[in-house]
Design a protein around this motif. Structure first.
Motif, PDB file in Angstrom:
ATOM      1  N   THR A  32      -4.877  -6.255  -5.736  1.00 16.49           N
ATOM      2  CA  THR A  32      -4.472  -7.187  -4.686  1.00 16.49           C
ATOM      3  C   THR A  32      -2.963  -7.170  -4.488  1.00 16.49           C
ATOM      4  O   THR A  32      -2.457  -7.717  -3.515  1.00 16.49           O
ATOM      5  CB  THR A  32      -4.931  -8.620  -5.035  1.00 16.49           C
ATOM      6  OG1 THR A  32      -4.392  -8.968  -6.315  1.00 16.49           O
ATOM      7  CG2 THR A  32      -6.442  -8.708  -5.057  1.00 16.49           C
ATOM      8  N   ARG A  64       0.383   8.140   2.026  1.00 17.07           N
ATOM      9  CA  ARG A  64       0.096   7.317   0.848  1.00 17.07           C
ATOM     10  C   ARG A  64      -0.138   8.202  -0.372  1.00 17.07           C
ATOM     11  O   ARG A  64       0.319   7.896  -1.472  1.00 17.07           O
ATOM     12  CB  ARG A  64      -1.115   6.427   1.135  1.00 17.07           C
ATOM     13  CG  ARG A  64      -1.444   5.459   0.053  1.00 17.07           C
ATOM     14  CD  ARG A  64      -0.614   4.201   0.192  1.00 17.07           C
ATOM     15  NE  ARG A  64      -1.266   3.146  -0.553  1.00 17.07           N
ATOM     16  CZ  ARG A  64      -0.743   2.566  -1.612  1.00 17.07           C
ATOM     17  NH1 ARG A  64       0.456   2.891  -2.019  1.00 17.07           N
ATOM     18  NH2 ARG A  64      -1.395   1.636  -2.252  1.00 17.07           N
ATOM     19  N   ARG A 101      -4.046   1.308  -8.529  1.00 17.83           N
ATOM     20  CA  ARG A 101      -3.810   0.830  -7.163  1.00 17.83           C
ATOM     21  C   ARG A 101      -5.108   0.494  -6.431  1.00 17.83           C
ATOM     22  O   ARG A 101      -5.129  -0.400  -5.595  1.00 17.83           O
ATOM     23  CB  ARG A 101      -3.052   1.886  -6.354  1.00 17.83           C
ATOM     24  CG  ARG A 101      -1.686   2.179  -6.885  1.00 17.83           C
ATOM     25  CD  ARG A 101      -0.789   0.936  -6.699  1.00 17.83           C
ATOM     26  NE  ARG A 101       0.321   0.934  -7.623  1.00 17.83           N
ATOM     27  CZ  ARG A 101       1.437   1.609  -7.470  1.00 17.83           C
ATOM     28  NH1 ARG A 101       1.614   2.370  -6.438  1.00 17.83           N
ATOM     29  NH2 ARG A 101       2.386   1.520  -8.379  1.00 17.83           N
ATOM     30  N   ALA A 141      -1.170  -4.344  -4.168  1.00 16.33           N
ATOM     31  CA  ALA A 141      -0.758  -3.131  -3.470  1.00 16.33           C
ATOM     32  C   ALA A 141      -1.595  -2.969  -2.204  1.00 16.33           C
ATOM     33  O   ALA A 141      -2.682  -3.536  -2.086  1.00 16.33           O
ATOM     34  CB  ALA A 141      -0.949  -1.910  -4.374  1.00 16.33           C
ATOM     35  N   ASP A 142      -1.068  -2.186  -1.265  1.00 17.74           N
ATOM     36  CA  ASP A 142      -1.832  -1.892  -0.054  1.00 17.74           C
ATOM     37  C   ASP A 142      -3.133  -1.210  -0.423  1.00 17.74           C
ATOM     38  O   ASP A 142      -3.192  -0.467  -1.416  1.00 17.74           O
ATOM     39  CB  ASP A 142      -1.032  -0.968   0.871  1.00 17.74           C
ATOM     40  CG  ASP A 142       0.191  -1.657   1.460  1.00 17.74           C
ATOM     41  OD1 ASP A 142       0.173  -2.903   1.573  1.00 17.74           O
ATOM     42  OD2 ASP A 142       1.146  -0.948   1.804  1.00 17.74           O
ATOM     43  N   PRO A 143      -4.187  -1.421   0.372  1.00 21.17           N
ATOM     44  CA  PRO A 143      -5.458  -0.732   0.093  1.00 21.17           C
ATOM     45  C   PRO A 143      -5.264   0.785   0.084  1.00 21.17           C
ATOM     46  O   PRO A 143      -4.412   1.323   0.783  1.00 21.17           O
ATOM     47  CB  PRO A 143      -6.359  -1.150   1.252  1.00 21.17           C
ATOM     48  CG  PRO A 143      -5.731  -2.372   1.825  1.00 21.17           C
ATOM     49  CD  PRO A 143      -4.264  -2.269   1.553  1.00 21.17           C
TER      50      PRO A 143
END
Length: 151
Positions: free
Chosen positions: A48, A22, A44, A50-52
């Motif tokens: 909400t 990531r 980021r 994007a992936d955590p």
């Protein structure tokens, strides 16, 4: 002695390889879009859409950004025959994370930092990239203690 699992750990959190990946993705995207990586990261975190973003990803992106000038000097010096501009952008992001872990992440043993970077290059880049990443990080790894002594 690798923490290469990308599967979630028992506590449901992603493994370090996924968190490294990531960080590489954020550094790559920031470079492609000519954005500051920490600014992109801030967009980021908590989004909400994007992936955590895990804590280790945050520390890698912030660390690479904070030490980027020194990291790039080391890359220019040890990537024999390759300028930063000539390197594939994914390889450059992987190498920056690898050098950061080699020199500034005290909890990551040098062989693990190199192995993880090579694994990411294998997953994300060209067939030649793992050998290239291993060569550059291997050269830096042999003198890592001397470099750390003057950081």
């Amino acid at each position: 002695m690798s923490d290469s699992t990308s599967a979630p750990r028992r506590d449901g959190q992603p493994g370090r390889r996924a968190l490294r990946r990531r960080a590489v993705e954020i550094l790559y995207e920031a470079a492609q879009r000519s954005l500051d990586p920490v600014t992109l990261l801030a967009d980021r975190v908590g989004s909400t859409d994007a992936d955590p973003v895990g804590d280790y990803t945050i520390s890698l992106v912030e660390g690479v950004t904070a030490h980027r000038e020194r990291i790039d000097e080391l890359l220019a010096e040890h990537a024999h025959g390759w300028s930063l501009e000539r390197m594939p952008p994914v390889d450059l992001a992987v190498l920056r994370v690898g050098i950061y872990e080699l020199l500034w992440a005290a909890d990551v043993p040098d062989p693990v930092a190199i192995d993880e970077a090579v694994g990411l290059a294998r997953e994300l880049s060209t067939d030649d990239s793992p050998r290239f990443v291993n060569g550059v990080l291997g050269r830096i790894g042999t003198i890592a203690d001397r470099i750390r002594a003057v950081l």
